[in-house]
Write a protein that holds these residues in place. Structure first.
Motif, PDB file in Angstrom:
ATOM      1  N   MET A  79       7.344   2.986  -3.067  1.00 27.80           N
ATOM      2  CA  MET A  79       7.453   2.763  -4.413  1.00 27.80           C
ATOM      3  C   MET A  79       5.955   2.452  -4.905  1.00 27.80           C
ATOM      4  N   ARG A  80       5.388   1.597  -4.127  1.00 25.28           N
ATOM      5  CA  ARG A  80       3.974   1.145  -4.511  1.00 25.28           C
ATOM      6  C   ARG A  80       2.865   2.298  -4.832  1.00 25.28           C
ATOM      7  N   TRP A 107       3.338   5.278  -5.812  1.00 27.73           N
ATOM      8  CA  TRP A 107       3.660   6.031  -7.366  1.00 27.73           C
ATOM      9  C   TRP A 107       2.944   4.994  -8.300  1.00 27.73           C
ATOM     10  N   ARG A 108       3.042   3.657  -8.311  1.00 26.86           N
ATOM     11  CA  ARG A 108       2.486   2.914  -9.515  1.00 26.86           C
ATOM     12  C   ARG A 108       0.895   3.158  -9.389  1.00 26.86           C
ATOM     13  N   ILE A 152      -0.708   5.785  -8.484  1.00 25.17           N
ATOM     14  CA  ILE A 152      -1.022   6.968  -8.925  1.00 25.17           C
ATOM     15  C   ILE A 152      -0.913   7.054 -10.398  1.00 25.17           C
ATOM     16  N   VAL A 153      -0.043   6.452 -11.005  1.00 22.20           N
ATOM     17  CA  VAL A 153       0.070   6.324 -12.536  1.00 22.20           C
ATOM     18  C   VAL A 153      -1.425   5.317 -12.988  1.00 22.20           C
TER      19      VAL A 153
END
Length: 72
Positions: free
Chosen positions: A1-2, A4-5, A7-8
């Motif tokens: 999950m880390r 994805w953050r 990338i955002v």
């Protein structure tokens, strides 16, 4: 999950830098020539954000360049 953050955040930083470069190019192309030659007033474009200022000389100069400006 880390991942994805991350990338955002990278995309958000890219977007911020892109918009900053775009605004600087608009300034150099549109506003700077208008500020150099103050012999005539340009029409105010109501779709631009504009600015607030306390200095009446700056307000007059920006108004002549066609920038929406509010004198506080």
């Amino acid at each position: 999950m880390r991942g994805w953050r991350d990338i955002v955040m990278i995309l958000a930083e890219f977007q911020r830098r892109f918009l900053e470069i775009w605004s600087m190019m608009d300034y150099l192309e549109i506003f700077e020539p208008r500020l150099k030659f103050e012999d005539r007033a340009h029409g105010v474009n109501k779709t631009w954000m504009g600015c607030f200022t306390k200095d009446s000389a700056i307000a007059l100069r920006l108004h002549k360049a066609g920038v929406p400006v509010w004198l506080i």
